[in-house]
Motif scaffolding. Structure first.
Motif, PDB file in Angstrom:
ATOM      1  N   VAL A  52       0.856  -1.180   0.000  1.00  0.00           N
ATOM      2  CA  VAL A  52       0.000   0.000   0.000  1.00  0.00           C
ATOM      3  C   VAL A  52       0.895   1.233   0.000  1.00  0.00           C
ATOM      4  O   VAL A  52       1.774   1.363   0.851  1.00  0.00           O
ATOM      5  N   GLY A  53       0.684   2.108  -0.983  1.00  0.00           N
ATOM      6  CA  GLY A  53       1.556   3.266  -1.068  1.00  0.00           C
ATOM      7  C   GLY A  53       0.893   4.481  -1.659  1.00  0.00           C
ATOM      8  O   GLY A  53      -0.305   4.506  -1.922  1.00  0.00           O
ATOM      9  N   GLU A  54       1.734   5.484  -1.896  1.00  0.00           N
ATOM     10  CA  GLU A  54       1.228   6.777  -2.351  1.00  0.00           C
ATOM     11  C   GLU A  54       2.080   7.377  -3.466  1.00  0.00           C
ATOM     12  O   GLU A  54       1.871   8.522  -3.849  1.00  0.00           O
ATOM     13  N   LYS A  55       3.030   6.607  -3.979  1.00  0.00           N
ATOM     14  CA  LYS A  55       3.932   7.132  -5.003  1.00  0.00           C
ATOM     15  C   LYS A  55       4.023   6.146  -6.167  1.00  0.00           C
ATOM     16  O   LYS A  55       3.956   4.931  -5.965  1.00  0.00           O
ATOM     17  N   SER A  56       4.217   6.658  -7.369  1.00  0.00           N
ATOM     18  CA  SER A  56       4.243   5.788  -8.551  1.00  0.00           C
ATOM     19  C   SER A  56       5.398   4.798  -8.507  1.00  0.00           C
ATOM     20  O   SER A  56       5.252   3.668  -8.968  1.00  0.00           O
ATOM     21  N   TRP A  57       6.538   5.159  -7.932  1.00  0.00           N
ATOM     22  CA  TRP A  57       7.653   4.211  -7.871  1.00  0.00           C
ATOM     23  C   TRP A  57       7.319   3.023  -6.978  1.00  0.00           C
ATOM     24  O   TRP A  57       7.844   1.928  -7.161  1.00  0.00           O
ATOM     25  N   GLN A  58       6.417   3.217  -6.014  1.00  0.00           N
ATOM     26  CA  GLN A  58       6.023   2.118  -5.141  1.00  0.00           C
ATOM     27  C   GLN A  58       5.197   1.083  -5.908  1.00  0.00           C
ATOM     28  O   GLN A  58       5.323  -0.118  -5.680  1.00  0.00           O
ATOM     29  N   ALA A  59       4.378   1.546  -6.832  1.00  0.00           N
ATOM     30  CA  ALA A  59       3.629   0.621  -7.692  1.00  0.00           C
ATOM     31  C   ALA A  59       4.594  -0.136  -8.590  1.00  0.00           C
ATOM     32  O   ALA A  59       4.432  -1.344  -8.814  1.00  0.00           O
ATOM     33  N   TRP A  60       5.610   0.540  -9.077  1.00  0.00           N
ATOM     34  CA  TRP A  60       6.613  -0.090  -9.940  1.00  0.00           C
ATOM     35  C   TRP A  60       7.391  -1.170  -9.187  1.00  0.00           C
ATOM     36  O   TRP A  60       7.596  -2.265  -9.693  1.00  0.00           O
ATOM     37  N   ILE A  61       7.805  -0.870  -7.953  1.00  0.00           N
ATOM     38  CA  ILE A  61       8.570  -1.843  -7.168  1.00  0.00           C
ATOM     39  C   ILE A  61       7.699  -3.054  -6.829  1.00  0.00           C
ATOM     40  O   ILE A  61       8.194  -4.170  -6.707  1.00  0.00           O
ATOM     41  N   THR A  62       6.387  -2.846  -6.721  1.00  0.00           N
ATOM     42  CA  THR A  62       5.464  -3.961  -6.488  1.00  0.00           C
ATOM     43  C   THR A  62       5.480  -4.913  -7.679  1.00  0.00           C
ATOM     44  O   THR A  62       5.448  -6.134  -7.505  1.00  0.00           O
ATOM     45  N   LYS A  63       5.541  -4.368  -8.885  1.00  0.00           N
ATOM     46  CA  LYS A  63       5.605  -5.219 -10.077  1.00  0.00           C
ATOM     47  C   LYS A  63       6.876  -6.055 -10.085  1.00  0.00           C
ATOM     48  O   LYS A  63       6.853  -7.225 -10.481  1.00  0.00           O
ATOM     49  N   LEU A  64       7.982  -5.484  -9.629  1.00  0.00           N
ATOM     50  CA  LEU A  64       9.224  -6.257  -9.518  1.00  0.00           C
ATOM     51  C   LEU A  64       9.079  -7.368  -8.479  1.00  0.00           C
ATOM     52  O   LEU A  64       9.528  -8.493  -8.701  1.00  0.00           O
ATOM     53  N   ALA A  65       8.454  -7.048  -7.353  1.00  0.00           N
ATOM     54  CA  ALA A  65       8.250  -8.054  -6.312  1.00  0.00           C
ATOM     55  C   ALA A  65       7.379  -9.193  -6.813  1.00  0.00           C
ATOM     56  O   ALA A  65       7.594 -10.353  -6.461  1.00  0.00           O
ATOM     57  N   ASP A  66       6.408  -8.883  -7.659  1.00  0.00           N
ATOM     58  CA  ASP A  66       5.516  -9.901  -8.199  1.00  0.00           C
ATOM     59  C   ASP A  66       6.276 -10.902  -9.066  1.00  0.00           C
ATOM     60  O   ASP A  66       5.931 -12.074  -9.121  1.00  0.00           O
ATOM     61  N   ILE A  67       7.334 -10.451  -9.711  1.00  0.00           N
ATOM     62  CA  ILE A  67       8.154 -11.347 -10.534  1.00  0.00           C
ATOM     63  C   ILE A  67       8.890 -12.348  -9.656  1.00  0.00           C
ATOM     64  O   ILE A  67       9.030 -13.518 -10.007  1.00  0.00           O
ATOM     65  N   VAL A  68       9.339 -11.905  -8.489  1.00  0.00           N
ATOM     66  CA  VAL A  68      10.175 -12.721  -7.610  1.00  0.00           C
ATOM     67  C   VAL A  68       9.356 -13.660  -6.734  1.00  0.00           C
ATOM     68  O   VAL A  68       9.717 -14.819  -6.550  1.00  0.00           O
ATOM     69  N   LYS A  69       8.264 -13.180  -6.194  1.00  0.00           N
ATOM     70  CA  LYS A  69       7.519 -13.964  -5.208  1.00  0.00           C
ATOM     71  C   LYS A  69       6.535 -14.918  -5.875  1.00  0.00           C
ATOM     72  O   LYS A  69       5.895 -14.584  -6.847  1.00  0.00           O
ATOM     73  N   ARG A  70       6.410 -16.115  -5.291  1.00  0.00           N
ATOM     74  CA  ARG A  70       5.528 -17.151  -5.817  1.00  0.00           C
ATOM     75  C   ARG A  70       4.061 -16.759  -5.709  1.00  0.00           C
ATOM     76  O   ARG A  70       3.262 -16.983  -6.605  1.00  0.00           O
ATOM     77  N   GLY A  71       3.680 -16.169  -4.610  1.00  0.00           N
ATOM     78  CA  GLY A  71       2.278 -15.872  -4.349  1.00  0.00           C
ATOM     79  C   GLY A  71       1.808 -14.619  -5.057  1.00  0.00           C
ATOM     80  O   GLY A  71       2.515 -14.027  -5.868  1.00  0.00           O
ATOM     81  N   GLU A  72       0.603 -14.236  -4.718  1.00  0.00           N
ATOM     82  CA  GLU A  72       0.014 -13.040  -5.312  1.00  0.00           C
ATOM     83  C   GLU A  72       0.611 -11.787  -4.663  1.00  0.00           C
ATOM     84  O   GLU A  72       0.713 -11.711  -3.449  1.00  0.00           O
ATOM     85  N   VAL A  73       0.970 -10.830  -5.497  1.00  0.00           N
ATOM     86  CA  VAL A  73       1.476  -9.547  -5.025  1.00  0.00           C
ATOM     87  C   VAL A  73       0.632  -8.477  -5.698  1.00  0.00           C
ATOM     88  O   VAL A  73       0.451  -8.497  -6.912  1.00  0.00           O
ATOM     89  N   ARG A  74       0.130  -7.544  -4.886  1.00  0.00           N
ATOM     90  CA  ARG A  74      -0.757  -6.529  -5.449  1.00  0.00           C
ATOM     91  C   ARG A  74      -0.481  -5.179  -4.799  1.00  0.00           C
ATOM     92  O   ARG A  74      -0.248  -5.095  -3.596  1.00  0.00           O
ATOM     93  N   TYR A  75      -0.521  -4.139  -5.618  1.00  0.00           N
ATOM     94  CA  TYR A  75      -0.342  -2.765  -5.142  1.00  0.00           C
ATOM     95  C   TYR A  75      -1.705  -2.107  -4.952  1.00  0.00           C
ATOM     96  O   TYR A  75      -2.607  -2.266  -5.779  1.00  0.00           O
ATOM     97  N   PHE A  76      -1.831  -1.360  -3.860  1.00  0.00           N
ATOM     98  CA  PHE A  76      -3.034  -0.592  -3.565  1.00  0.00           C
ATOM     99  C   PHE A  76      -2.612   0.841  -3.260  1.00  0.00           C
ATOM    100  O   PHE A  76      -1.635   1.059  -2.536  1.00  0.00           O
ATOM    101  N   ASP A  77      -3.335   1.808  -3.794  1.00  0.00           N
ATOM    102  CA  ASP A  77      -3.100   3.199  -3.397  1.00  0.00           C
ATOM    103  C   ASP A  77      -3.527   3.348  -1.942  1.00  0.00           C
ATOM    104  O   ASP A  77      -4.395   2.612  -1.455  1.00  0.00           O
ATOM    105  N   VAL A  78      -2.945   4.319  -1.265  1.00  0.00           N
ATOM    106  CA  VAL A  78      -3.207   4.497   0.165  1.00  0.00           C
ATOM    107  C   VAL A  78      -4.702   4.674   0.464  1.00  0.00           C
ATOM    108  O   VAL A  78      -5.180   4.214   1.507  1.00  0.00           O
ATOM    109  N   HIS A  79      -5.463   5.269  -0.444  1.00  0.00           N
ATOM    110  CA  HIS A  79      -6.904   5.420  -0.196  1.00  0.00           C
ATOM    111  C   HIS A  79      -7.658   4.090  -0.338  1.00  0.00           C
ATOM    112  O   HIS A  79      -8.826   4.005  -0.001  1.00  0.00           O
TER     113      HIS A  79
END
Length: 125
Positions: A79-106
């Motif tokens: 959960v974040g508030e900056k566009s780079w945080q959404a980008w880093i979530t996409k990188l994490a999704d590549i590495v982690k086996r499970g589901e990884v999802r980004y949510f805006d702070v709201h």
């Protein structure tokens, strides 16, 4: 780094602000190891408010840890508030086996529901 009250069973819920330090990364890794030892997998709620990122050595150490434990993450809500945080979530999704999802702070409440109970399929369709 603040441990949030919803932390229980195999869910680690954290709020991070400013810069994540090497010591805080070590604390997180210890929590993940403990949860994985007890439950076999881990879910993570990672809330980033006024978050500037990781100390360089901390970032690299955390990245290597995530690769080593990739098969142990079942669900990660970032959960974040900056566009780079959404980008880093996409990188994490590549590495982690499970589901990884980004949510805006709201969308914080949706993130909590998703990491605790839902799935992409039930939340989106």
């Amino acid at each position: 780094m603040q441990l949030l009250p919803m932390t229980r069973d195999n869910l680690i819920a954290l709020r991070v602000t400013d810069t994540l330090t090497t010591e805080e990364t070590a604390q997180f890794k210890a929590m993940v190891r403990e949860v994985v030892e007890q439950y076999g997998d881990v879910r993570v709620y990672f809330e980033m408010l006024s978050f500037d990122g990781w100390q360089l050595d901390s970032f690299l150490d955390n990245a290597l840890f995530d690769i080593a434990f990739a098969n142990r993450y079942s669900k990660v809500a970032m959960v974040g508030e900056k566009s780079w945080q959404a980008w880093i979530t996409k990188l994490a999704d590549i590495v982690k086996r499970g589901e990884v999802r980004y949510f805006d702070v709201h969308e914080r409440m949706e993130a909590v529901e998703w990491v605790q109970h839902g799935s992409l399929r039930t939340m989106e369709g």
